[in-house]
Enzyme design. Structure first.
Site, short mmCIF file in Angstrom:
data_model
loop_
_atom_site.label_atom_id
_atom_site.label_comp_id
_atom_site.label_asym_id
_atom_site.label_seq_id
_atom_site.Cartn_x
_atom_site.Cartn_y
_atom_site.Cartn_z
N ASP A 1 0.82 -1.21 0.00
CA ASP A 1 0.00 0.00 0.00
C ASP A 1 0.86 1.27 0.00
OD1 ASP A 1 -2.28 1.49 0.05
OD2 ASP A 1 -2.74 1.16 2.17
N GLY B 1 0.17 5.49 -4.36
CA GLY B 1 -0.43 6.77 -4.73
C GLY B 1 0.13 7.92 -3.89
N SER C 1 -7.21 -5.49 -6.00
CA SER C 1 -8.35 -6.07 -5.30
C SER C 1 -9.62 -5.94 -6.14
CB SER C 1 -8.56 -5.38 -3.95
OG SER C 1 -9.28 -4.18 -4.13
N GLU D 1 -12.07 -4.52 -5.36
CA GLU D 1 -12.61 -3.16 -5.15
C GLU D 1 -11.84 -2.11 -5.95
OE1 GLU D 1 -12.07 -5.28 -2.42
OE2 GLU D 1 -14.19 -5.79 -2.53
N ASN D 2 -10.65 -2.47 -6.44
CA ASN D 2 -9.82 -1.48 -7.15
C ASN D 2 -10.42 -1.04 -8.48
OD1 ASN D 2 -6.65 -2.87 -5.97
ND2 ASN D 2 -7.84 -1.15 -5.18
N ARG E 1 1.48 -4.97 6.21
CA ARG E 1 0.85 -3.91 5.40
C ARG E 1 1.70 -2.66 5.50
NH1 ARG E 1 -5.27 -2.46 4.22
NH2 ARG E 1 -4.86 -0.78 2.77
N ARG F 1 -5.56 -1.95 8.29
CA ARG F 1 -6.74 -2.67 7.79
C ARG F 1 -6.33 -3.96 7.10
NH1 ARG F 1 -8.08 2.46 6.22
NH2 ARG F 1 -7.16 2.15 4.16
N SER G 1 -8.51 -5.15 4.58
CA SER G 1 -9.00 -4.88 3.22
C SER G 1 -9.34 -6.14 2.42
CB SER G 1 -7.98 -4.04 2.45
OG SER G 1 -7.78 -2.81 3.09
C1 FPP Z 1 -1.85 0.37 -3.28
O1 FPP Z 1 -1.41 1.68 -3.41
C2 FPP Z 1 -1.37 -0.43 -4.35
C3 FPP Z 1 -2.14 -0.98 -5.35
C4 FPP Z 1 -3.60 -0.81 -5.43
C5 FPP Z 1 -1.56 -1.76 -6.42
C6 FPP Z 1 -0.32 -2.50 -6.07
C7 FPP Z 1 0.42 -2.63 -7.30
C8 FPP Z 1 1.74 -2.64 -7.44
C9 FPP Z 1 2.69 -2.64 -6.31
C10 FPP Z 1 2.32 -2.61 -8.79
C11 FPP Z 1 1.96 -3.76 -9.63
C12 FPP Z 1 2.40 -5.01 -9.02
C13 FPP Z 1 3.13 -5.95 -9.58
C14 FPP Z 1 3.31 -7.17 -8.82
C15 FPP Z 1 3.75 -5.84 -10.90
P1 FPP Z 1 -2.50 2.83 -3.46
O2 FPP Z 1 -2.68 3.24 -4.87
O3 FPP Z 1 -3.72 2.37 -2.75
O4 FPP Z 1 -1.78 3.95 -2.65
P2 FPP Z 1 -2.50 5.12 -1.85
O5 FPP Z 1 -3.31 4.47 -0.77
O6 FPP Z 1 -1.36 5.90 -1.33
O7 FPP Z 1 -3.35 5.87 -2.83
#
Ligand code: FPP
Length: 238
Positions: free
Chosen positions: A22, A25, A67, A69-70, A186, A192, A194
């Site tokens: 996590d 972003g 996920s 939910e994404n 996490r 969480r 999630s």
């Molecule tokens: C959470 O960060 C991360 C994700 C929803 C995607 C995870 C994906 C990767 C690490 C890259 C792709 C993976 C591989 C294995 C090639 P967020 O976007 O929720 O961050 P934020 O909470 O700060 O917005």
């Protein structure tokens, strides 16, 4: 950071570690970069963490990459994430195989772009016999969906009066060869679960770390393992 690696007890390494990656972003936002750049940097971290996990003898590493939910994220971001995953497997498939890594996929293929699905399936086939470490990519994954799908499959086949047992339930999950999770990490300071690996997390030790995923390094994994080894696991006993 302190040298946690040298302080680890090699006799007490968790067999199955699961990570919620996590904070991509927020990492990007802090640097005034597009969110996708955060995901790209996050993907780059995966290889080093998998190497570090194999090095200390972790047998199974589950990574939450997308996920169920994404899908609610902006369309551009979702599309970018699929492209990133596709590129990741395309560019790493050889190295993954050469390193003896077995790749598993946990999730729902439906909805995933067919080109992404194809490279994932290719990777699964090519690495199926490897056994140095198993990397379980949780993609379009939901913990409730995983349990529900298993229950529904069982319902269709069950004999009258037959009841579901824990052992049977575990065998109905996606990739039943995966054991329970021993340690769940996490990143990003959120506390969480999630909807991640709900059934297998039942007795896991939870470690929450205040580091954004693109900044996660092998040293953070060793730190989490060190914390894990300080815990006393009682599995409900005394
Ligand atoms: C959470 O960060 C991360 C994700 C929803 C995607 C995870 C994906 C990767 C690490 C890259 C792709 C993976 C591989 C294995 C090639 P967020 O976007 O929720 O961050 P934020 O909470 O700060 O917005």
């Amino acid at each position: 950071m302190k040298d946690y690696l040298s302080q680890l007890d090699p006799g007490n390494i968790p067999a199955h570690v699961a990570i919620i990656m996590d904070g991509n972003g927020r990492w990007a936002k802090k640097k005034s970069l597009p969110r996708l750049e955060g995901h790209r940097r996050g993907a780059e971290v995966v290889e080093a963490v998998a190497d570090a996990a194999a090095r200390v003898g972790i047998r199974y590493l589950s990574l939450f990459a997308f996920s169920t939910e994404n899908w609610n994220r902006p369309r551009e971001e979702v599309r970018g994430l699929w492209e990133l995953l596709e590129l990741f497997f395309q560019s790493h498939i050889r190295k993954i195989d050469e390193k003896g890594v077995r790749v598993l996929f946990s999730g729902v293929f439906k909805g995933i772009p067919s080109s992404t699905r194809k490279v994932i399936e290719e990777t699964l086939g090519r690495t199926a016999k490897n056994n140095r470490i198993t990397l379980n990519f949780c993609v379009n994954y939901g913990g409730r969906q995983e349990v529900l799908e298993g229950v529904n499959i069982w319902l269709k086949k069950r004999k009258e009066g037959e009841l579901l047992t824990e052992k049977k339930m575990a065998s109905l999950l996606w990739n039943p060869s995966l054991p329970d999770v021993d340690l769940m990490i996490r990143t990003s300071g959120e506390y969480r679960i999630s909807n991640f690996m709900l059934w297998r997390l039942a007795y896991a030790e939870l470690v929450f770390m205040n580091v954004l995923w693109p900044d996660f390094r092998a040293s953070h994994l060793y730190r989490a393992l060190y914390d894990y080894q300080k815990r006393e696991r009682r599995f409900g006993g005394l």
